[in-house]
Design a protein around this motif. Structure first.
Motif, PDB file in Angstrom:
ATOM      1  N   ASP A 169       0.833  -1.201   0.000  1.00 23.25           N
ATOM      2  CA  ASP A 169       0.000   0.000   0.000  1.00 23.25           C
ATOM      3  C   ASP A 169       0.870   1.255   0.000  1.00 23.25           C
ATOM      4  O   ASP A 169       0.593   2.219  -0.713  1.00 23.25           O
TER       5      ASP A 169
ATOM      6  N   ASP B 111       0.447   6.986   3.358  1.00 32.09           N
ATOM      7  CA  ASP B 111       0.290   5.798   4.198  1.00 32.09           C
ATOM      8  C   ASP B 111       0.996   5.895   5.554  1.00 32.09           C
ATOM      9  O   ASP B 111       1.418   4.895   6.103  1.00 32.09           O
TER      10      ASP B 111
ATOM     11  N   HIS C  49      -4.647   6.391   6.161  1.00 36.61           N
ATOM     12  CA  HIS C  49      -5.813   5.757   6.783  1.00 36.61           C
ATOM     13  C   HIS C  49      -5.510   5.177   8.168  1.00 36.61           C
ATOM     14  O   HIS C  49      -6.213   4.277   8.624  1.00 36.61           O
ATOM     15  N   HIS C  50      -4.441   5.661   8.825  1.00 37.49           N
ATOM     16  CA  HIS C  50      -4.155   5.200  10.191  1.00 37.49           C
ATOM     17  C   HIS C  50      -4.826   6.107  11.220  1.00 37.49           C
ATOM     18  O   HIS C  50      -5.158   7.258  10.915  1.00 37.49           O
TER      19      HIS C  50
ATOM     20  N   SER D 168      -4.528   3.212   1.845  1.00 38.82           N
ATOM     21  CA  SER D 168      -4.212   4.578   1.408  1.00 38.82           C
ATOM     22  C   SER D 168      -4.414   4.689  -0.098  1.00 38.82           C
ATOM     23  O   SER D 168      -4.766   5.759  -0.599  1.00 38.82           O
TER      24      SER D 168
ATOM     25  N   ASP E   6      -3.416  -4.378   1.179  1.00 41.29           N
ATOM     26  CA  ASP E   6      -3.929  -3.908   2.472  1.00 41.29           C
ATOM     27  C   ASP E   6      -5.278  -4.521   2.849  1.00 41.29           C
ATOM     28  O   ASP E   6      -5.707  -4.387   3.997  1.00 41.29           O
TER      29      ASP E   6
END
Ligand code: 5GP
Ligand code: MN
Length: 335
Positions: free
Chosen positions: A28, A92, A118-119, A138, A171
């Motif tokens: 990703d 990411d 996206h964390h 991501s 992912d």
């Protein structure tokens, strides 16, 4: 903070841009970074992809990979590129500690920082963010960013579609995880329409192991897997000698932790590896068990609820012991 309009305007004139992603980039991280790289380059910008460390050889076929610079291989030249950049795209990751040796250079750089990630819990170093912790990858957010925010669907080339497909595929555990919604499938369908060869990408990533890699996997399954039935937890602990014995390279431990979680009834899986610099942990869970909380509280790490990582400076056996000693605290959530 930038708005989409100011960002669009900024990107209308040629810029010097650095694209970066987290330490030990995965599919990703690389797929998102290279997709953005191709997009920006086609718009006439001068773009450099600089990553903090090496990555698995099964990503060597990715379009644009030959242009990726590894930071430490020419630190002073890369520092200059980072310092001179008008913009830095951060893909990411959302905390600068995740880019390890590059942290200082990026933190002190004057360029506009654009984060696509996206964390959970962004640190806040960015000037513009396209962020959604519910996104599967991501790469999904890069697609949204280009299509919805930049209104530029027509710019998605075959190379970009290939990179984005790789990011979403890796992912989501090949479109298996809970995050794989119908809109993820719609994006993936569009990427295939745009030319991404799904079968070929699968072959590159999942069917190109070395003989040693497979023997190492067999060894770990037979000799290094411990099941703690009381806690519905399974773990691998891998020593430096184990890694050397099978001449493992970066990527040979990728996915190993998922085998532990594949045992019926398991709610938590851990992979604890003695890397030369540190002991590295990977945690995976099903359901509500918060891997990120454990990694953050005990192992200087973080990530997602069901997939997190961390590290420790203690010896391997001590880390394994510490991990086991934490389980009683979480017994209710594990049973
Ligand atoms: P992995 O176990 O594959 O290394 O990482 C799983 C997830 O946890 C990834 O989303 C990754 O970004 C995150 N992660 C891994 N290591 C760390 C770490 O040291 N710190 C933080 N904050 N996240 C990590
Ligand atoms: Mn990701």
């Amino acid at each position: 903070m930038f708005t989409p309009e100011t960002l669009k305007k900024e990107l209308n004139a040629p810029k010097h841009i650095v694209v970066t992603t987290h330490h030990k980039p995965d599919g990703d991280a690389l797929g998102s970074s290279l997709a953005i790289y191709h997009w920006l380059k086609a718009k006439g910008h001068v773009v450099y992809v600089i990553v903090p460390s090496d990555f698995p050889i099964f990503f060597d076929w990715l379009p644009g990979r030959q242009d990726v610079k590894i930071y430490m291989e020419d630190k002073s030249a890369n520092d200059a590129l980072i310092a001179d950049a008008d913009m830095i795209f951060c893909l990411d990751f959302n905390g600068l500690a995740r880019i390890n040796a590059m942290e200082q250079a990026v933190r002190s750089a004057a360029g506009t920082k654009i984060m696509i990630d996206h964390h959970l819990e962004p640190e806040g170093f960015d000037d513009y963010r396209h962020w959604d912790s519910g996104a599967a990858a991501s790469a999904q957010l890069v697609y949204d960013f280009i299509v919805d925010v930049m209104d530029d669907h027509q710019a998605i080339t075959l190379d970009m579609a290939t990179c984005l497909y790789t990011g979403i595929m890796t992912d989501t555990g090949s479109f298996r995880f809970r995050t794989t919604t119908s809109s993820v499938h719609s994006i993936v369908a569009d990427l295939i329409t745009l030319g991404a060869k799904n079968w070929e990408i699968h072959e590159h990533v999942y069917n190109s192991f070395s003989e040693n890699h497979l023997k190492f996997l067999g060894f770990c399954l037979l000799n290094r897997l411990e099941v703690l039935h009381e806690y519905h937890t399974a773990l691998f602990s891998i020593s430096r000698q184990d890694l050397n014995r099978f001449q493992t390279t970066t990527g040979d431990t990728e996915g190993l932790v998922n085998y532990a979680l594949a045992i019926s009834g398991m709610k938590l899986a851990a992979l604890i590896i003695d890397r030369t610099e540190q002991v590295k942990l990977s945690l995976r869970s099903v359901g509500d068990f918060p891997c990120n909380e454990v990694c953050k509280k005990y192992f200087n790490g973080g990530g997602h609820r069901n997939a997190s990582g961390g590290n420790s400076n203690e010896p391997l056996d001590k880390v394994v012991e510490q991990f086991k000693s934490i389980l009683p605290e979480y017994k209710e959530r594990l049973t």
